[in-house]
Design a protein around this motif. Sequence first.
Motif, PDB file in Angstrom:
ATOM      1  N   ASP A  87      13.837   4.401  19.140  1.00 58.91           N
ATOM      2  CA  ASP A  87      13.087   3.731  20.213  1.00 58.91           C
ATOM      3  C   ASP A  87      11.788   4.457  20.547  1.00 58.91           C
ATOM      4  O   ASP A  87      11.315   4.405  21.671  1.00 58.91           O
TER       5      ASP A  87
ATOM      6  N   ASP B  21       8.616   6.896  24.252  1.00 55.03           N
ATOM      7  CA  ASP B  21       9.939   6.276  24.139  1.00 55.03           C
ATOM      8  C   ASP B  21       9.839   4.946  24.879  1.00 55.03           C
ATOM      9  O   ASP B  21       9.601   4.919  26.084  1.00 55.03           O
TER      10      ASP B  21
ATOM     11  N   ARG C 259      18.421  -0.028  29.853  1.00 59.03           N
ATOM     12  CA  ARG C 259      17.276   0.104  30.747  1.00 59.03           C
ATOM     13  C   ARG C 259      16.198  -0.938  30.471  1.00 59.03           C
ATOM     14  O   ARG C 259      15.293  -1.127  31.249  1.00 59.03           O
TER      15      ARG C 259
ATOM     16  N   LYS D 232      17.580  -3.616  21.026  1.00 64.38           N
ATOM     17  CA  LYS D 232      16.329  -2.908  21.357  1.00 64.38           C
ATOM     18  C   LYS D 232      15.407  -2.701  20.147  1.00 64.38           C
ATOM     19  O   LYS D 232      14.196  -2.880  20.261  1.00 64.38           O
TER      20      LYS D 232
END
Length: 369
Positions: A106, A216, A13, A23
Amino acid sequence: MQALILVGGQGTRLRPLTCATPKPVVTLVDRPFMVYMLEWLRAHGVDDVIMSCGFMADGVREVLGDGSALGLALRYVEEPEPLGTGGALKYAEALLDERFFMLNGDVLTDMDLTAQLREHERTGARATLALMGVEDPSAYGLVRRGPDGSVRQFVEKPSPEEIDTNLVNAGAYVIEREVLAGMAPAGTKISIERDVFPALVGEGLYGFEAEGYWVDIGTPKRYLQATFEILEGVVHTAVGSEVQRSSGVLWRAAGTRNGTMVHAPAVVGAGCELASDAVIGGRTVLGPGVTVASGAHIDSSVVLDGASIGSGTRITGAIVGPEVSLGEHCRVEDGAMLGRGARVGSGNTLTAGVRIFPGVELPSEAIAF
Ligand code: GDD
Ligand code: MG
Protein backbone atom coordinates in the motif's frame (compact mmCIF):
# COMPACT_ATOMS: atom_id res chain seq x y z
CA MET A 1 14.96 -10.30 -9.21
CA GLN A 2 11.98 -11.42 -7.19
CA ALA A 3 9.53 -9.49 -5.05
CA LEU A 4 6.94 -10.62 -2.53
CA ILE A 5 4.15 -8.07 -2.07
CA LEU A 6 1.86 -8.25 0.93
CA VAL A 7 -1.68 -7.42 -0.01
CA GLY A 8 -3.61 -9.41 2.54
CA GLY A 9 -4.79 -6.60 4.82
CA GLN A 10 -8.45 -5.67 4.94
CA GLY A 11 -7.88 -1.99 4.26
CA THR A 12 -10.41 -1.03 6.94
CA ARG A 13 -9.13 2.54 7.20
CA LEU A 14 -10.04 3.11 3.54
CA ARG A 15 -13.62 1.91 3.85
CA PRO A 16 -15.98 2.33 2.10
CA LEU A 17 -13.60 2.35 -0.90
CA THR A 18 -12.34 -1.05 0.20
CA CYS A 19 -15.71 -2.63 1.10
CA ALA A 20 -16.04 -4.38 -2.24
CA THR A 21 -12.66 -3.60 -3.81
CA PRO A 22 -9.43 -4.92 -2.31
CA LYS A 23 -7.06 -2.09 -1.31
CA PRO A 24 -4.35 -3.02 -3.87
CA VAL A 25 -6.69 -2.47 -6.80
CA VAL A 26 -8.55 0.60 -5.57
CA THR A 27 -8.36 3.21 -8.33
CA LEU A 28 -5.70 5.87 -7.80
CA VAL A 29 -6.14 8.66 -10.38
CA ASP A 30 -6.82 6.44 -13.39
CA ARG A 31 -5.49 2.97 -12.66
CA PRO A 32 -5.43 0.31 -9.97
CA PHE A 33 -3.06 1.37 -7.22
CA MET A 34 -0.95 -1.79 -7.58
CA VAL A 35 -0.02 -0.88 -11.14
CA TYR A 36 2.12 2.00 -9.81
CA MET A 37 3.97 -0.42 -7.55
CA LEU A 38 4.51 -2.96 -10.29
CA GLU A 39 5.82 -0.33 -12.71
CA TRP A 40 8.23 0.91 -10.05
CA LEU A 41 9.42 -2.63 -9.27
CA ARG A 42 9.94 -3.44 -12.93
CA ALA A 43 12.05 -0.30 -13.30
CA HIS A 44 14.33 -1.77 -10.61
CA GLY A 45 14.81 -5.09 -12.35
CA VAL A 46 11.99 -7.10 -10.77
CA ASP A 47 10.48 -9.60 -13.18
CA ASP A 48 9.01 -12.18 -10.81
CA VAL A 49 6.32 -11.07 -8.37
CA ILE A 50 4.46 -13.06 -5.76
CA MET A 51 1.33 -11.45 -4.40
CA SER A 52 0.59 -12.59 -0.89
CA CYS A 53 -3.18 -12.33 -0.63
CA GLY A 54 -5.58 -13.06 2.12
CA PHE A 55 -8.57 -10.87 1.80
CA MET A 56 -10.46 -10.84 -1.56
CA ALA A 57 -7.68 -12.53 -3.53
CA ASP A 58 -9.94 -13.15 -6.52
CA GLY A 59 -10.63 -9.44 -6.81
CA VAL A 60 -6.90 -8.77 -7.11
CA ARG A 61 -6.29 -11.59 -9.58
CA GLU A 62 -9.20 -10.48 -11.77
CA VAL A 63 -7.71 -7.03 -12.19
CA LEU A 64 -3.98 -7.82 -12.46
CA GLY A 65 -4.01 -11.26 -14.10
CA ASP A 66 -0.67 -12.94 -14.79
CA GLY A 67 1.24 -9.66 -15.05
CA SER A 68 2.12 -10.05 -18.72
CA ALA A 69 0.42 -6.73 -19.56
CA LEU A 70 2.95 -5.10 -17.23
CA GLY A 71 5.95 -7.06 -18.41
CA LEU A 72 6.46 -9.31 -15.41
CA ALA A 73 5.30 -12.67 -14.09
CA LEU A 74 2.70 -12.47 -11.36
CA ARG A 75 1.80 -15.34 -9.07
CA TYR A 76 -0.64 -15.43 -6.18
CA VAL A 77 -0.43 -17.08 -2.80
CA GLU A 78 -3.62 -17.25 -0.80
CA GLU A 79 -3.58 -17.69 2.94
CA PRO A 80 -6.44 -19.76 4.31
CA GLU A 81 -6.77 -17.09 6.99
CA PRO A 82 -4.77 -13.87 7.53
CA LEU A 83 -1.42 -14.92 9.02
CA GLY A 84 -0.04 -11.47 9.70
CA THR A 85 2.87 -9.84 7.88
CA GLY A 86 5.39 -12.41 9.17
CA GLY A 87 3.09 -15.39 8.72
CA ALA A 88 2.46 -14.33 5.13
CA LEU A 89 6.20 -14.35 4.43
CA LYS A 90 6.67 -17.82 5.91
CA TYR A 91 3.62 -19.11 4.05
CA ALA A 92 5.22 -18.15 0.71
CA GLU A 93 8.55 -19.84 1.55
CA ALA A 94 8.39 -22.58 -1.08
CA LEU A 95 8.25 -19.99 -3.86
CA LEU A 96 11.02 -17.70 -2.65
CA ASP A 97 14.50 -17.20 -4.13
CA GLU A 98 17.69 -16.95 -2.06
CA ARG A 99 17.34 -13.17 -2.02
CA PHE A 100 14.19 -11.13 -2.68
CA PHE A 101 12.43 -7.84 -2.07
CA MET A 102 9.47 -7.83 0.27
CA LEU A 103 7.02 -4.94 0.12
CA ASN A 104 3.98 -3.65 1.89
CA GLY A 105 1.35 -3.45 -0.80
CA ASP A 106 0.00 0.00 0.00
CA VAL A 107 2.95 2.30 -0.57
CA LEU A 108 3.29 4.77 -3.44
CA THR A 109 6.95 5.55 -3.85
CA ASP A 110 9.69 6.22 -6.34
CA MET A 111 12.56 5.50 -3.96
CA ASP A 112 15.69 3.79 -5.24
CA LEU A 113 15.38 0.05 -4.62
CA THR A 114 18.51 -0.59 -6.66
CA ALA A 115 20.56 1.55 -4.25
CA GLN A 116 19.01 -0.32 -1.32
CA LEU A 117 20.03 -3.63 -2.84
CA ARG A 118 23.59 -2.37 -3.35
CA GLU A 119 23.74 -1.28 0.28
CA HIS A 120 22.42 -4.69 1.37
CA GLU A 121 25.26 -6.34 -0.54
CA ARG A 122 27.86 -3.93 0.80
CA THR A 123 26.98 -4.54 4.47
CA GLY A 124 26.42 -8.27 4.02
CA ALA A 125 23.06 -7.89 5.78
CA ARG A 126 20.53 -10.67 6.23
CA ALA A 127 17.74 -8.13 5.91
CA THR A 128 17.81 -4.44 4.94
CA LEU A 129 14.89 -2.14 5.63
CA ALA A 130 14.28 1.03 3.62
CA LEU A 131 13.76 3.95 5.99
CA MET A 132 11.96 7.21 5.38
CA GLY A 133 11.77 10.37 7.45
CA VAL A 134 8.19 11.32 8.40
CA GLU A 135 6.76 14.10 10.56
CA ASP A 136 4.84 11.84 12.91
CA PRO A 137 6.21 8.30 13.28
CA SER A 138 3.36 7.12 15.54
CA ALA A 139 1.48 5.33 12.73
CA TYR A 140 4.60 3.51 11.55
CA GLY A 141 7.46 1.32 12.67
CA LEU A 142 10.16 3.46 14.26
CA VAL A 143 13.74 2.39 13.58
CA ARG A 144 16.80 3.31 15.66
CA ARG A 145 20.14 2.68 14.01
CA GLY A 146 23.75 2.44 15.08
CA PRO A 147 26.54 4.42 13.35
CA ASP A 148 27.21 1.55 10.92
CA GLY A 149 23.58 1.47 9.77
CA SER A 150 22.68 -1.64 11.72
CA VAL A 151 19.28 -1.55 13.40
CA ARG A 152 19.46 -1.15 17.18
CA GLN A 153 15.74 -1.15 17.83
CA PHE A 154 12.49 -1.56 15.95
CA VAL A 155 9.38 -0.15 17.64
CA GLU A 156 6.11 -0.72 15.80
CA LYS A 157 3.56 2.08 16.34
CA PRO A 158 5.63 3.91 18.97
CA SER A 159 3.94 5.86 21.75
CA PRO A 160 4.76 9.61 21.90
CA GLU A 161 7.47 9.20 24.57
CA GLU A 162 9.23 6.54 22.46
CA ILE A 163 9.68 8.86 19.48
CA ASP A 164 13.28 10.07 19.28
CA THR A 165 13.89 9.84 15.52
CA ASN A 166 11.76 10.55 12.47
CA LEU A 167 13.03 7.52 10.57
CA VAL A 168 10.41 4.85 10.01
CA ASN A 169 10.11 1.54 8.26
CA ALA A 170 9.06 2.30 4.67
CA GLY A 171 7.71 -1.21 4.10
CA ALA A 172 10.37 -2.24 1.54
CA TYR A 173 12.89 -4.88 2.52
CA VAL A 174 15.67 -6.91 0.96
CA ILE A 175 15.66 -10.31 2.67
CA GLU A 176 17.92 -13.35 2.52
CA ARG A 177 15.88 -16.55 2.47
CA GLU A 178 17.88 -17.97 5.40
CA VAL A 179 16.04 -15.52 7.68
CA LEU A 180 12.96 -17.72 7.32
CA ALA A 181 14.71 -20.66 8.97
CA GLY A 182 14.54 -18.93 12.35
CA MET A 183 10.86 -18.08 12.09
CA ALA A 184 7.83 -19.78 13.64
CA PRO A 185 6.51 -22.63 11.47
CA ALA A 186 4.21 -21.93 8.50
CA GLY A 187 0.62 -21.40 9.52
CA THR A 188 1.49 -19.46 12.68
CA LYS A 189 0.12 -15.91 12.84
CA ILE A 190 3.06 -13.56 13.36
CA SER A 191 3.96 -9.97 12.64
CA ILE A 192 7.21 -9.24 10.84
CA GLU A 193 7.33 -5.86 12.60
CA ARG A 194 6.61 -7.06 16.13
CA ASP A 195 8.11 -10.57 16.09
CA VAL A 196 10.66 -11.00 13.30
CA PHE A 197 12.54 -7.68 13.08
CA PRO A 198 13.04 -7.23 16.84
CA ALA A 199 14.52 -10.74 16.96
CA LEU A 200 16.87 -9.90 14.08
CA VAL A 201 18.37 -6.88 15.82
CA GLY A 202 22.12 -7.53 16.16
CA GLU A 203 21.78 -10.49 13.79
CA GLY A 204 22.32 -8.74 10.46
CA LEU A 205 19.36 -6.33 10.33
CA TYR A 206 20.29 -3.05 8.61
CA GLY A 207 18.47 0.16 7.75
CA PHE A 208 18.96 2.05 4.50
CA GLU A 209 17.86 5.68 4.50
CA ALA A 210 15.99 6.07 1.24
CA GLU A 211 15.27 9.26 -0.66
CA GLY A 212 12.40 10.32 -2.83
CA TYR A 213 8.65 10.24 -2.66
CA TRP A 214 6.91 7.90 -0.26
CA VAL A 215 3.36 7.67 1.06
CA ASP A 216 1.29 4.86 2.56
CA ILE A 217 -2.06 5.33 0.80
CA GLY A 218 -3.97 3.45 3.50
CA THR A 219 -6.06 6.31 4.94
CA PRO A 220 -8.48 8.70 3.16
CA LYS A 221 -6.26 11.68 3.89
CA ARG A 222 -3.17 10.02 2.45
CA TYR A 223 -5.13 8.59 -0.49
CA LEU A 224 -6.13 12.15 -1.42
CA GLN A 225 -2.60 13.40 -0.78
CA ALA A 226 -1.20 10.76 -3.14
CA THR A 227 -3.78 11.71 -5.77
CA PHE A 228 -2.83 15.40 -5.59
CA GLU A 229 0.88 14.66 -5.69
CA ILE A 230 0.52 12.41 -8.73
CA LEU A 231 -1.41 15.19 -10.50
CA GLU A 232 1.17 17.78 -9.48
CA GLY A 233 4.09 15.60 -10.55
CA VAL A 234 5.60 15.56 -7.05
CA VAL A 235 5.96 11.80 -7.47
CA HIS A 236 7.13 10.57 -10.83
CA THR A 237 4.39 8.47 -12.52
CA ALA A 238 3.27 7.78 -16.07
CA VAL A 239 -0.13 9.43 -15.64
CA GLY A 240 1.43 12.40 -13.84
CA SER A 241 3.72 12.99 -16.83
CA GLU A 242 0.71 12.83 -19.13
CA VAL A 243 -1.01 15.49 -17.01
CA GLN A 244 2.08 17.71 -17.19
CA ARG A 245 2.33 17.25 -20.97
CA SER A 246 -1.33 18.28 -21.31
CA SER A 247 -0.64 21.58 -19.52
CA GLY A 248 -2.19 20.29 -16.33
CA VAL A 249 -5.57 19.16 -17.65
CA LEU A 250 -5.73 15.64 -19.01
CA TRP A 251 -8.99 15.67 -20.94
CA ARG A 252 -10.11 12.20 -22.04
CA ALA A 253 -13.79 12.96 -22.52
CA ALA A 254 -15.03 13.13 -26.10
CA GLY A 255 -15.18 16.49 -27.86
CA THR A 256 -14.06 19.81 -26.49
CA ARG A 257 -14.56 21.28 -23.06
CA ASN A 258 -17.74 22.98 -24.16
CA GLY A 259 -17.12 26.01 -21.97
CA THR A 260 -16.72 24.07 -18.73
CA MET A 261 -14.08 25.66 -16.55
CA VAL A 262 -11.43 23.07 -15.68
CA HIS A 263 -8.56 24.22 -13.47
CA ALA A 264 -5.23 22.40 -13.49
CA PRO A 265 -4.25 19.92 -12.36
CA ALA A 266 -7.11 17.64 -13.28
CA VAL A 267 -7.99 14.44 -15.09
CA VAL A 268 -11.35 14.17 -16.82
CA GLY A 269 -12.11 10.58 -17.80
CA ALA A 270 -13.50 9.20 -21.04
CA GLY A 271 -17.23 9.58 -21.45
CA CYS A 272 -17.61 12.32 -18.83
CA GLU A 273 -20.42 14.77 -19.44
CA LEU A 274 -19.97 18.16 -17.83
CA ALA A 275 -22.43 21.03 -17.88
CA SER A 276 -20.97 24.12 -19.49
CA ASP A 277 -21.31 26.13 -16.28
CA ALA A 278 -19.88 23.47 -13.98
CA VAL A 279 -16.46 24.19 -12.46
CA ILE A 280 -13.83 21.45 -12.08
CA GLY A 281 -10.46 21.41 -10.37
CA GLY A 282 -7.75 21.86 -9.52
CA ARG A 283 -6.44 18.70 -7.92
CA THR A 284 -9.44 16.81 -9.19
CA VAL A 285 -9.98 13.45 -10.80
CA LEU A 286 -13.21 12.55 -12.58
CA GLY A 287 -13.27 8.88 -13.53
CA PRO A 288 -14.77 7.62 -16.79
CA GLY A 289 -18.46 8.31 -17.37
CA VAL A 290 -18.98 10.87 -14.61
CA THR A 291 -21.78 13.37 -15.19
CA VAL A 292 -21.74 16.80 -13.59
CA ALA A 293 -24.85 18.95 -13.75
CA SER A 294 -25.26 22.68 -14.07
CA GLY A 295 -23.55 24.91 -11.54
CA ALA A 296 -21.84 22.06 -9.69
CA HIS A 297 -18.36 22.78 -8.38
CA ILE A 298 -15.77 20.08 -7.69
CA ASP A 299 -12.26 20.64 -6.44
CA SER A 300 -9.51 18.78 -4.57
CA SER A 301 -11.59 15.61 -4.89
CA VAL A 302 -11.87 12.24 -6.54
CA VAL A 303 -15.12 11.25 -8.24
CA LEU A 304 -14.96 7.68 -9.52
CA ASP A 305 -16.46 6.08 -12.60
CA GLY A 306 -20.10 6.53 -13.44
CA ALA A 307 -20.95 8.85 -10.54
CA SER A 308 -23.49 11.58 -11.20
CA ILE A 309 -23.37 14.95 -9.49
CA GLY A 310 -26.50 17.07 -9.19
CA SER A 311 -26.79 20.73 -10.07
CA GLY A 312 -25.41 23.26 -7.65
CA THR A 313 -23.66 20.56 -5.61
CA ARG A 314 -20.27 21.42 -4.22
CA ILE A 315 -17.56 18.80 -3.56
CA THR A 316 -14.27 19.76 -1.88
CA GLY A 317 -11.66 17.44 -0.41
CA ALA A 318 -13.89 14.38 -0.71
CA ILE A 319 -13.94 10.94 -2.31
CA VAL A 320 -17.06 9.93 -4.23
CA GLY A 321 -17.15 6.25 -5.13
CA PRO A 322 -18.19 4.61 -8.39
CA GLU A 323 -21.83 4.85 -9.52
CA VAL A 324 -22.77 7.19 -6.69
CA SER A 325 -25.70 9.46 -7.34
CA LEU A 326 -25.58 12.82 -5.58
CA GLY A 327 -28.64 15.06 -5.68
CA GLU A 328 -28.87 18.79 -6.14
CA HIS A 329 -27.39 21.41 -3.85
CA CYS A 330 -25.47 19.01 -1.62
CA ARG A 331 -22.19 19.87 0.08
CA VAL A 332 -19.64 17.10 0.31
CA GLU A 333 -16.36 18.10 1.88
CA ASP A 334 -13.53 17.66 4.35
CA GLY A 335 -12.68 13.99 3.92
CA ALA A 336 -16.22 12.71 3.34
CA MET A 337 -16.31 9.37 1.50
CA LEU A 338 -19.20 7.84 -0.38
CA GLY A 339 -19.18 4.13 -1.18
CA ARG A 340 -20.11 2.53 -4.46
CA GLY A 341 -23.67 3.10 -5.60
CA ALA A 342 -24.74 5.27 -2.66
CA ARG A 343 -27.73 7.47 -3.49
CA VAL A 344 -27.84 10.82 -1.76
CA GLY A 345 -30.92 13.02 -2.07
CA SER A 346 -30.74 16.77 -2.54
CA GLY A 347 -29.73 19.28 0.08
CA ASN A 348 -27.49 17.03 2.21
CA THR A 349 -24.29 18.23 3.82
CA LEU A 350 -21.66 15.52 4.24
CA THR A 351 -18.52 16.68 5.95
CA ALA A 352 -15.84 16.00 8.59
CA GLY A 353 -14.82 12.56 7.41
CA VAL A 354 -18.33 11.09 7.26
CA ARG A 355 -18.46 7.74 5.46
CA ILE A 356 -21.52 6.59 3.54
CA PHE A 357 -21.43 2.87 2.87
CA PRO A 358 -22.04 1.22 -0.51
CA GLY A 359 -25.61 1.21 -1.70
CA VAL A 360 -26.92 3.36 1.17
CA GLU A 361 -29.82 5.65 0.28
CA LEU A 362 -30.08 9.01 1.99
CA PRO A 363 -33.30 10.95 1.53
CA SER A 364 -33.25 14.66 0.74
CA GLU A 365 -32.02 16.91 3.52
CA ALA A 366 -31.33 13.98 5.83
CA ILE A 367 -27.93 15.13 7.09
CA ALA A 368 -26.72 18.65 7.73
CA PHE A 369 -24.03 19.53 10.24
N1 GDD B 1 -0.80 -11.51 3.14
C1 GDD B 1 -1.04 -10.74 4.18
N2 GDD B 1 -1.54 -11.28 5.33
N3 GDD B 1 -0.81 -9.41 4.09
C2 GDD B 1 -1.08 -8.62 5.17
C3 GDD B 1 -1.59 -9.14 6.37
C4 GDD B 1 -1.83 -10.56 6.44
O1 GDD B 1 -2.30 -11.11 7.45
N4 GDD B 1 -1.76 -8.11 7.24
C5 GDD B 1 -1.36 -6.99 6.60
N5 GDD B 1 -0.96 -7.29 5.34
C6 GDD B 1 -0.44 -6.37 4.32
C7 GDD B 1 -1.35 -5.17 4.08
O2 GDD B 1 -2.23 -5.44 3.01
C8 GDD B 1 -0.36 -4.07 3.74
O3 GDD B 1 -0.06 -4.05 2.35
C9 GDD B 1 0.89 -4.46 4.48
O4 GDD B 1 0.76 -5.84 4.83
C10 GDD B 1 1.10 -3.63 5.76
O5 GDD B 1 -0.07 -3.69 6.55
P1 GDD B 1 -0.80 -2.36 7.06
O6 GDD B 1 -2.01 -2.80 7.80
O7 GDD B 1 -0.97 -1.39 5.95
O8 GDD B 1 0.27 -1.86 8.11
P2 GDD B 1 0.59 -0.37 8.57
O9 GDD B 1 0.48 0.58 7.44
O10 GDD B 1 -0.22 -0.06 9.78
O11 GDD B 1 2.13 -0.50 9.03
C11 GDD B 1 3.11 -1.12 8.21
O12 GDD B 1 3.52 -0.24 7.17
C12 GDD B 1 4.24 0.94 7.62
C13 GDD B 1 4.65 1.70 6.37
O13 GDD B 1 3.57 2.02 5.59
C14 GDD B 1 4.33 -1.54 9.06
O14 GDD B 1 5.16 -2.32 8.25
C15 GDD B 1 5.08 -0.33 9.60
O15 GDD B 1 6.24 -0.75 10.28
C16 GDD B 1 5.47 0.59 8.46
O16 GDD B 1 6.10 1.76 8.94
MG1 MG C 1 -0.25 0.51 5.54
